[in-house]
Write a protein that holds these residues in place. Structure first.
Motif, PDB file in Angstrom:
ATOM      1  N   PHE A   1      -8.626  -6.030  -1.043  1.00  0.00           N
ATOM      2  CA  PHE A   1      -9.055  -4.883  -1.833  1.00  0.00           C
ATOM      3  C   PHE A   1      -8.137  -4.683  -3.040  1.00  0.00           C
TER       4      PHE A   1
ATOM      5  N   LYS B   1     -10.568   5.918  -4.465  1.00  0.00           N
ATOM      6  CA  LYS B   1     -11.401   6.389  -3.355  1.00  0.00           C
ATOM      7  C   LYS B   1     -10.673   7.483  -2.575  1.00  0.00           C
TER       8      LYS B   1
ATOM      9  N   ILE C   1      -5.096   5.892   6.309  1.00  0.00           N
ATOM     10  CA  ILE C   1      -5.603   4.576   5.929  1.00  0.00           C
ATOM     11  C   ILE C   1      -5.385   3.687   7.142  1.00  0.00           C
TER      12      ILE C   1
ATOM     13  N   LEU D   1      -8.592   1.557  -4.085  1.00  0.00           N
ATOM     14  CA  LEU D   1      -8.200   2.269  -2.863  1.00  0.00           C
ATOM     15  C   LEU D   1      -7.681   3.662  -3.195  1.00  0.00           C
TER      16      LEU D   1
ATOM     17  N   ILE E   1     -12.895   0.233   3.436  1.00  0.00           N
ATOM     18  CA  ILE E   1     -12.337  -0.649   2.425  1.00  0.00           C
ATOM     19  C   ILE E   1     -12.317  -2.054   3.024  1.00  0.00           C
TER      20      ILE E   1
ATOM     21  N   VAL F   1      -9.761   0.124   6.993  1.00  0.00           N
ATOM     22  CA  VAL F   1      -9.594  -1.135   6.265  1.00  0.00           C
ATOM     23  C   VAL F   1      -9.937  -2.273   7.212  1.00  0.00           C
TER      24      VAL F   1
ATOM     25  N   VAL G   1       0.833  -1.205   0.000  1.00  0.00           N
ATOM     26  CA  VAL G   1       0.000   0.000   0.000  1.00  0.00           C
ATOM     27  C   VAL G   1       0.867   1.254   0.000  1.00  0.00           C
TER      28      VAL G   1
END
Length: 229
Positions: free
Chosen positions: A104, A112, A51, A109, A100, A79, A19
């Motif tokens: 995913f 969004k 996040i 992600l 989320i 998440v 990520v």
């Protein structure tokens, strides 16, 4: 996305790196945390987006969110591997902005995140635009577009000249404006009267401002100012 900083809070090392790398690839500055305590320690006012995984060691995501909300309204995307209604409702009670569900898609992600940040930026711009059209000090508010004046949110009636004088003084708050300057600005170069007309309008204006009349201070021998506490 330029000049945006995201805090990624994820305890699974592989997912965290994936990520973080994807956000960096899309132009974000990235701060990483692998547990709840670290997330709270690393959170600061320069972070634009969080996040946040729900299941974290030391402090769970909801506890982290509670601590963040005591300090900031920063947008937060949670998440979770659990899509249970109770968890979702808990998040929304804590003002989470989006959810989320694991597993995913990284592109979704990022999409969004960008939409959320664009909306926040648009709201900030609208608020800034509104502030430029609104003057508000000491409980006196002027809506320049609608040419309305409010005292503690209650509208009062002013003559056009009084409105213009009040607006000018508020735009130049805490600055002494001479009678001559007011005469020039609000009556124009072609006005052949004397400065007593200014004093007369100021007197009427103060009367209309009622208990807020003290905001307009007389500076003897010079003029007037709108005094902001």
């Amino acid at each position: 996305m330029v000049n945006k900083t995201v805090l990624i809070v994820e305890d699974e090392e592989k997912i965290n790196k994936m990520v973080c790398d994807y956000f960096k690839f899309n132009g974000f500055e990235v701060i990483s945390a692998t547990d709840g305590m670290e997330a709270v320690d690393k959170f600061n006012k320069d972070i634009d987006l969080v996040i946040l995984d729900v299941m974290l060691p030391k402090l769970d995501g909801f506890t982290v969110l509670r601590k963040i909300r005591k300090r900031s309204d920063v947008p937060v995307m949670m998440v979770t591997a659990r899509a249970e209604d109770e968890d979702v409702l808990m998040g929304y009670e804590l003002k989470v902005d989006d959810y989320i569900i694991k597993p995913f898609n990284l592109e979704i992600l990022i999409a969004k995140a960008k939409v959320l940040l664009d909306r926040i930026d648009s709201m900030a711009k609208e608020k800034h635009k509104e502030r430029k059209d609104i003057l508000k000090y000491n409980g006196v508010k002027i809506d320049k577009l609608q040419m309305k004046v409010f005292i503690e949110e209650e509208e009062i009636e002013l003559e056009p000249k009084q409105f213009e004088i009040l607006k000018y003084l508020m735009e130049n708050k805490n600055i002494v404006i001479s009678r001559e300057k007011l005469l020039e600005e609000k009556w124009g170069y072609d006005y052949y009267g004397n400065t007593r007309v200014v004093d007369s309008q100021i007197k009427k204006l103060r009367k209309n401002l009622k208990d807020k009349s003290y905001c307009i201070k007389t500076v003897f021998g010079t003029g007037y100012k709108f005094d902001v506490e």
